[in-house]
Every structure is written in structure tokens, then in C-alpha cells.
Design a protein around this motif. Structure first.
Motif, PDB file in Angstrom:
ATOM      1  N   ILE A  72      12.517 -11.630 -64.516  1.00  0.00           N
ATOM      2  CA  ILE A  72      13.239 -12.737 -63.665  1.00  0.00           C
ATOM      3  C   ILE A  72      12.090 -14.039 -63.314  1.00  0.00           C
ATOM      4  CG2 ILE A  72      14.032 -13.154 -61.289  1.00  0.00           C
ATOM      5  CD1 ILE A  72      15.627 -10.461 -61.537  1.00  0.00           C
ATOM      6  N   VAL A  73      10.872 -13.376 -63.271  1.00  0.00           N
ATOM      7  CA  VAL A  73       9.839 -14.395 -63.050  1.00  0.00           C
ATOM      8  C   VAL A  73       9.781 -15.298 -64.155  1.00  0.00           C
ATOM      9  CG1 VAL A  73       7.313 -14.731 -62.744  1.00  0.00           C
ATOM     10  CG2 VAL A  73       8.425 -12.972 -61.271  1.00  0.00           C
ATOM     11  N   ALA A  74       9.744 -14.494 -65.546  1.00  0.00           N
ATOM     12  CA  ALA A  74       9.484 -15.362 -66.831  1.00  0.00           C
ATOM     13  C   ALA A  74      10.954 -16.261 -66.876  1.00  0.00           C
ATOM     14  CB  ALA A  74       9.507 -14.252 -67.775  1.00  0.00           C
ATOM     15  N   LEU A  75      12.082 -15.881 -66.514  1.00  0.00           N
ATOM     16  CA  LEU A  75      13.312 -16.539 -66.582  1.00  0.00           C
ATOM     17  C   LEU A  75      13.149 -17.771 -65.778  1.00  0.00           C
ATOM     18  CD1 LEU A  75      16.249 -17.140 -67.230  1.00  0.00           C
ATOM     19  CD2 LEU A  75      17.036 -15.531 -65.468  1.00  0.00           C
ATOM     20  N   VAL A  76      12.532 -17.576 -64.527  1.00  0.00           N
ATOM     21  CA  VAL A  76      12.558 -18.871 -63.656  1.00  0.00           C
ATOM     22  C   VAL A  76      11.709 -19.815 -64.133  1.00  0.00           C
ATOM     23  CG1 VAL A  76      11.848 -19.488 -61.164  1.00  0.00           C
ATOM     24  CG2 VAL A  76      13.435 -17.539 -61.401  1.00  0.00           C
ATOM     25  N   THR A  77      10.452 -19.482 -64.618  1.00  0.00           N
ATOM     26  CA  THR A  77       9.544 -20.198 -65.069  1.00  0.00           C
ATOM     27  C   THR A  77      10.067 -20.947 -66.436  1.00  0.00           C
ATOM     28  OG1 THR A  77       7.691 -18.591 -64.360  1.00  0.00           O
ATOM     29  CG2 THR A  77       7.115 -20.218 -66.161  1.00  0.00           C
TER      30      THR A  77
END
Length: 196
Positions: free
Chosen positions: A103-108
Motif C-alpha cells: 500500500i505504501v508503494a501504491l500511494v507513492t
């Protein structure tokens, strides 16, 4: 899926499909078609329930953040039991063993998603911010019980633990770190703050 077939809990079905696509193939593979294909429904189903794909993604991220509420409550209740290092090792493994890193990668990865999340989540990355608040709350409880030094800066410790945990689990290609690796990291961060 044929038109007219009722789907139970369509939002959660779509969120579950998005999580599977995200974990299996990463943020670049997360498209509305990939989600609906994984969910086994027509593409129009997603668009009947959400304004657009970024609206869907924002709701997905926030739903996954709110899943941490039960984990946060359990960790707060653990204050004073077991060991501080053991409790934190378990908490970090649970947070980062979930979809959190993806999810962190997605938001980034998605500018429009970040912009939409800022409307309701003004600072930080939602999953990491929530995890840091969960850890800080637990550490404050341990400090109040005398298991951490009275001068321990629980917010800084929490941010440090979350940052280190994210680095340990961030490599999607390698196997996740073992419990001993996580425990060593937690120990090196928290040991100076433990009450004698």
C-alpha cells in the motif's frame, strides 16, 4: 459475471481483489480491469460503487488502514504483559506482513491517489502513520507502567521502529525477514529506552 447476478458485499470483494493484485503484481498492475477480473465481476460493477478508479483506491487504502484498529487495541492491552521487545516484534511483523508495504508503494506510485488521500489524511502515508500511532500509544502505556524509562520519547521510538520495519519488509522479491531479524532490530532500537 452475467448482468443481474447479485454480489454480496461488493466493496469488500473488490478491495480483496485489489489487495491480491497489489501483492501479486505490484502497484503498476493495479488497474480497474485487473481488479474486476480478479473479483470475477464486470468492470461496470466497480464504477457503479465508486466515482472513478482513484476514488476506489482511496477507499481501499482507508479500509485497509482501519483494519489496524483491532490490532492497535490488542497491542495497547498487551502493555505490561510479555516483553516489550516481544510485543513490538509481533506488532511490526503483523503490520508489515500484511499489505502495508504494498500500500505504501501504491500511494507513492499514484499522484492522484495521494492527492485524494490528503483530503482526509493530511500528513504522512496512511498505513505508516497509523502504525506509528499504534506503536507510540503502546509505548506510552509501557512507559506509564514503568517498563520504559520515564524520559523515553515514544513518538521518536515509534517512527524509528516503523521506518526500520518498513526497510526490513520492503523487498517484495525476497522472503520476508524472520522473527529473529525483526527481534534484533527492535532490540537495538528499544533497548536504550527500557527501564533498568
Amino acid at each position: 459475471m452475467p448482468t443481474g447476478v447479485h454480489i454480496r458485499d461488493v466493496r469488500e470483494q473488490l478491495f480483496g481483489a485489489a489487495e491480491r493484485v497489489l501483492l501479486d503484481a505490484g502497484p503498476s498492475a493495479l488497474t480497474s480491469r485487473a481488479v474486476t477480473t480478479e473479483a470475477g465481476c464486470a468492470k461496470g460493477v466497480l464504477h457503479r460503487h465508486f466515482d472513478d478508479f482513484d476514488d476506489f483506491l482511496a477507499e481501499f487504502v482507508l479500509a485497509r488502514v482501519h483494519r489496524m484498529d483491532a490490532q492497535a487495541a490488542a497491542l495497547r492491552r498487551a502493555a505490561g504483559t510479555g516483553t516489550v521487545v516481544g510485543n513490538l516484534t509481533g506488532a511490526l511483523t503483523a503490520v508489515f506482513g500484511s499489505a502495508a508495504v504494498a500500500i505504501v508503494a501504491l500511494v507513492t506510485f499514484r499522484d492522484e491517489l495521494r492527492a485524494r488521500l490528503r483530503r482526509t489524511w493530511p500528513a504522512g502515508v496512511p498505513v505508516l502513520t497509523e502504525a506509528a500511532e499504534m506503536i507510540a500509544s503502546y509505548l506510552a502505556g509501557e512507559r506509564d507502567l514503568g517498563r520504559l524509562d520515564a524520559a523515553a520519547d515514544v513518538d521518536t521510538l515509534a517512527f524509528t521502529l516503523i521506518g526500520a520495519g518498513h526497510m526490513l519488509f520492503a523487498d517484495r522479491q525476497a522472503a520476508p525477514p524472520g522473527a529473529e531479524t525483526v527481534r534484533r532490530t527492535v532490540t537495538s532500537i528499544i533497548a536504550p529506552a527500557l527501564a533498568p
